[in-house]
Scaffold this motif. Sequence first.
Motif, PDB file in Angstrom:
ATOM      1  N   PHE A 170      50.600  27.819  44.059  1.00  0.00           N
ATOM      2  CA  PHE A 170      50.320  29.128  44.662  1.00  0.00           C
ATOM      3  C   PHE A 170      48.842  29.499  44.510  1.00  0.00           C
ATOM      4  N   GLY A 171      48.237  29.046  43.408  1.00  0.00           N
ATOM      5  CA  GLY A 171      46.803  29.283  43.215  1.00  0.00           C
ATOM      6  C   GLY A 171      45.964  28.551  44.258  1.00  0.00           C
ATOM      7  N   GLY A 172      46.423  27.372  44.682  1.00  0.00           N
ATOM      8  CA  GLY A 172      45.746  26.633  45.738  1.00  0.00           C
ATOM      9  C   GLY A 172      45.879  27.339  47.078  1.00  0.00           C
ATOM     10  N   LEU A 173      47.050  27.920  47.292  1.00  0.00           N
ATOM     11  CA  LEU A 173      47.289  28.736  48.494  1.00  0.00           C
ATOM     12  C   LEU A 173      46.293  29.886  48.531  1.00  0.00           C
ATOM     13  N   SER A 174      46.130  30.524  47.390  1.00  0.00           N
ATOM     14  CA  SER A 174      45.228  31.662  47.275  1.00  0.00           C
ATOM     15  C   SER A 174      43.775  31.256  47.511  1.00  0.00           C
ATOM     16  N   ALA A 175      43.393  30.078  46.999  1.00  0.00           N
ATOM     17  CA  ALA A 175      42.024  29.595  47.209  1.00  0.00           C
ATOM     18  C   ALA A 175      41.764  29.355  48.693  1.00  0.00           C
ATOM     19  N   LEU A 176      42.728  28.718  49.382  1.00  0.00           N
ATOM     20  CA  LEU A 176      42.572  28.461  50.820  1.00  0.00           C
ATOM     21  C   LEU A 176      42.552  29.775  51.604  1.00  0.00           C
ATOM     22  N   ASN A 177      43.419  30.720  51.232  1.00  0.00           N
ATOM     23  CA  ASN A 177      43.445  32.012  51.915  1.00  0.00           C
ATOM     24  C   ASN A 177      42.099  32.721  51.784  1.00  0.00           C
ATOM     25  N   CYS A 178      41.483  32.614  50.616  1.00  0.00           N
ATOM     26  CA  CYS A 178      40.176  33.227  50.387  1.00  0.00           C
ATOM     27  C   CYS A 178      39.106  32.541  51.233  1.00  0.00           C
ATOM     28  N   LEU A 179      39.174  31.215  51.292  1.00  0.00           N
ATOM     29  CA  LEU A 179      38.203  30.478  52.120  1.00  0.00           C
ATOM     30  C   LEU A 179      38.292  30.906  53.581  1.00  0.00           C
ATOM     31  N   LEU A 180      39.507  31.122  54.068  1.00  0.00           N
ATOM     32  CA  LEU A 180      39.702  31.470  55.477  1.00  0.00           C
ATOM     33  C   LEU A 180      39.314  32.921  55.784  1.00  0.00           C
ATOM     34  N   ASN A 181      39.588  33.818  54.848  1.00  0.00           N
ATOM     35  CA  ASN A 181      39.426  35.245  55.149  1.00  0.00           C
ATOM     36  C   ASN A 181      38.273  35.935  54.431  1.00  0.00           C
ATOM     37  N   HIS A 182      37.819  35.350  53.337  1.00  0.00           N
ATOM     38  CA  HIS A 182      36.687  35.939  52.592  1.00  0.00           C
ATOM     39  C   HIS A 182      35.779  34.813  52.133  1.00  0.00           C
ATOM     40  N   SER A 183      35.348  33.981  53.082  1.00  0.00           N
ATOM     41  CA  SER A 183      34.618  32.778  52.688  1.00  0.00           C
ATOM     42  C   SER A 183      33.302  33.111  51.984  1.00  0.00           C
ATOM     43  N   ASP A 184      32.761  34.318  52.218  1.00  0.00           N
ATOM     44  CA  ASP A 184      31.494  34.675  51.568  1.00  0.00           C
ATOM     45  C   ASP A 184      31.623  34.851  50.060  1.00  0.00           C
ATOM     46  N   LEU A 185      32.831  35.077  49.599  1.00  0.00           N
ATOM     47  CA  LEU A 185      33.029  35.395  48.188  1.00  0.00           C
ATOM     48  C   LEU A 185      32.609  34.256  47.258  1.00  0.00           C
ATOM     49  N   PHE A 186      32.889  33.023  47.653  1.00  0.00           N
ATOM     50  CA  PHE A 186      32.591  31.874  46.781  1.00  0.00           C
ATOM     51  C   PHE A 186      31.812  30.807  47.553  1.00  0.00           C
ATOM     52  N   LYS A 212      36.628  28.034  63.451  1.00  0.00           N
ATOM     53  CA  LYS A 212      36.184  27.872  64.838  1.00  0.00           C
ATOM     54  C   LYS A 212      35.502  26.509  65.017  1.00  0.00           C
ATOM     55  N   SER A 213      35.981  25.757  65.988  1.00  0.00           N
ATOM     56  CA  SER A 213      35.450  24.404  66.210  1.00  0.00           C
ATOM     57  C   SER A 213      33.931  24.407  66.362  1.00  0.00           C
ATOM     58  N   GLY A 214      33.298  23.531  65.631  1.00  0.00           N
ATOM     59  CA  GLY A 214      31.854  23.354  65.756  1.00  0.00           C
ATOM     60  C   GLY A 214      31.014  24.443  65.106  1.00  0.00           C
ATOM     61  N   SER A 215      31.655  25.432  64.505  1.00  0.00           N
ATOM     62  CA  SER A 215      30.883  26.510  63.867  1.00  0.00           C
ATOM     63  C   SER A 215      30.341  26.054  62.516  1.00  0.00           C
ATOM     64  N   LYS A 241      48.335  17.437  57.404  1.00  0.00           N
ATOM     65  CA  LYS A 241      48.067  18.349  58.533  1.00  0.00           C
ATOM     66  C   LYS A 241      46.801  19.159  58.286  1.00  0.00           C
ATOM     67  N   LEU A 242      46.682  19.705  57.065  1.00  0.00           N
ATOM     68  CA  LEU A 242      45.487  20.490  56.727  1.00  0.00           C
ATOM     69  C   LEU A 242      44.235  19.645  56.908  1.00  0.00           C
ATOM     70  N   ASP A 243      44.292  18.416  56.403  1.00  0.00           N
ATOM     71  CA  ASP A 243      43.144  17.511  56.495  1.00  0.00           C
ATOM     72  C   ASP A 243      42.807  17.210  57.954  1.00  0.00           C
ATOM     73  N   ALA A 244      43.849  17.039  58.770  1.00  0.00           N
ATOM     74  CA  ALA A 244      43.635  16.725  60.194  1.00  0.00           C
ATOM     75  C   ALA A 244      43.021  17.923  60.926  1.00  0.00           C
ATOM     76  N   ILE A 245      43.497  19.120  60.627  1.00  0.00           N
ATOM     77  CA  ILE A 245      42.931  20.317  61.271  1.00  0.00           C
ATOM     78  C   ILE A 245      41.448  20.441  60.915  1.00  0.00           C
ATOM     79  N   ILE A 246      41.130  20.283  59.633  1.00  0.00           N
ATOM     80  CA  ILE A 246      39.735  20.425  59.186  1.00  0.00           C
ATOM     81  C   ILE A 246      38.851  19.376  59.855  1.00  0.00           C
ATOM     82  N   ALA A 247      39.344  18.136  59.930  1.00  0.00           N
ATOM     83  CA  ALA A 247      38.548  17.066  60.559  1.00  0.00           C
ATOM     84  C   ALA A 247      38.296  17.388  62.032  1.00  0.00           C
ATOM     85  N   LYS A 248      39.332  17.889  62.696  1.00  0.00           N
ATOM     86  CA  LYS A 248      39.257  18.175  64.139  1.00  0.00           C
ATOM     87  C   LYS A 248      38.244  19.279  64.452  1.00  0.00           C
ATOM     88  N   LYS A 249      38.077  20.209  63.522  1.00  0.00           N
ATOM     89  CA  LYS A 249      37.204  21.366  63.783  1.00  0.00           C
ATOM     90  C   LYS A 249      35.720  21.013  63.774  1.00  0.00           C
TER      91      LYS A 249
END
Lengths: 289, 289
Positions: A170-186, A212-215, A241-249
């Motif tokens: 669940f802590g990993g879930l929280s880390a990913l959620n923060c990266l997606l929604n508050h990426s400036d924090l860390f 966002k792709s290419g951002s 799946k997560l790894d594939a999405i990140i690579a695709k972006k």
Amino acid sequence: MKLITYSFQWLTSLFLIVAFQAHSQNTQANLYPSSEVVTIHSRLLNEERKVYVHCPKVDSADANKRFPVIYVMDGDNHFALLAQYVDYLSRPDVLAMPKTIVIGIPNTKRTRDLTPTNSLLNYEGKADSSTYTDSGGNEKFLQFIETELIPMIDKNYKTAPYKIFAGHSFGGLSALNCLLNHSDLFDAYIAISPSLWWDKEYLLRMTEEKLKSGSALDKTFFYSDGNEGGSNSFFHKNLLKLDAIIAKKKLKEFDYLYKHYPTETHMTEPIVAYFDALRFIFKDWEKRR
Amino acid sequence: MKLITYSFQWLTSLFLIVAFQAHSQNTQANLYPSSEVVTIHSRLLNEERKVYVHCPKVDSADANKRFPVIYVMDGDNHFALLAQYVDYLSRPDVLAMPKTIVIGIPNTKRTRDLTPTNSLLNYEGKADSSTYTDSGGNEKFLQFIETELIPMIDKNYKTAPYKIFAGHSFGGLSALNCLLNHSDLFDAYIAISPSLWWDKEYLLRMTEEKLKSGSALDKTFFYSDGNEGGSNSFFHKNLLKLDAIIAKKKLKEFDYLYKHYPTETHMTEPIVAYFDALRFIFKDWEKRR
């Protein structure tokens, strides 16, 4: 003469017996990293929160130095390990990373704080109202970290701006959620076996939507899984799946690494994964030296 | 009414200020494994020796239990890490190994104690009389462990017969030397980046000589190296030689694993190698459960 010899032997024997008696002393503080427990009142969460704080040993060369900070969730499980890793890896004869402050955040209500949505579904997709009723408070927990915890730490300790957010399950879930929604924090994020199954793979959908792709995303991200049901398990498939999405972006400036540990369980994996995560995050620091 | 409201607000603000003040407390003992420092007089080495002792936390179910023991050399470097690994890996929600006692042996005269022969040659084969004059005392050091240290530990702590001997670099050399010449002393041996270059590869020659082809050796042996000069370095070549000799001997009941860590340095490798060594040594314990 005989008496004297005898006495001498007796005294020698007594001395040896006394000398051989093992005597013990408490030097716990010298064997392990120095740490303290700090309590703050969170207005946002309306509760007292303990945090564990480890500061590196400083010498005269560090007089004006400030130190990066690792914030680690499930503090009771992983704080002491990370404190030990950073102390060892930053030693003058190792120098694989800089001296670093570690902040451990133990749980009060783990499910409430570390899940991004309110959902009663367990990993099999079945309702589990006894366990997950209070889920979905991760946004508020991240606000606590942003507006209460980090300012308190920055005020009281010699922190540098560079910050890492680390969690398991669940802590990993929280880390990913923060990266997606508050990426400036860390600056860097560690998600060890994030529970991507949560709420019908909510965070996989968010990852697809938010990145966002290419951002440009100038962050470092380490994510991993162990042997959680084998190579065909939903757990492993979700990480792929997560790894594939990140690579695709094809994000710019985004430095990421996915590691799979087929011989480790969900609970043994963090020991080696936290080590690998630190080695990955500080690889350039090590090379620059 | 205004006054009352104002006072209330003032009191509330005061309360919040007071409540928000972080207050810290020392709970070092709760964050890290409990350990003690024991001093014994060694008649053999003619000196006081400190050892670090970590005993597992016991509960009522452990009342009559006795625990395996890991003896680790270079205690100042690796004792705390091993204590943390065994505490975590033996937790009820992890159960990858049994609760285990850890004995850390810090150095007094490292080169004297951990090298098998008297030699002045450094790793380049050049004489270094300033550093290695007192080398060659490993046999005496192993006698100290056999006749003084182990009996003292067995007398004072709830030890089971199963014992592991672990070391890094010169400590790895010492572990291998013990396996070759006093194999009965321990059940499992860990040699992390053993300095096989010592004295014109003395221990490689001894390995060839002492291990009898096809004989039985009911021991577990983990050995490893990192990136110590690259894949063509003498260090890596020596480990490959050791691995080849062991494979060639086709020993019965001998359970061994060689791991190479190309991304780790001589000093970062022990963190991951000690973890892998414990996982290897206790793999059958984990499966039996």
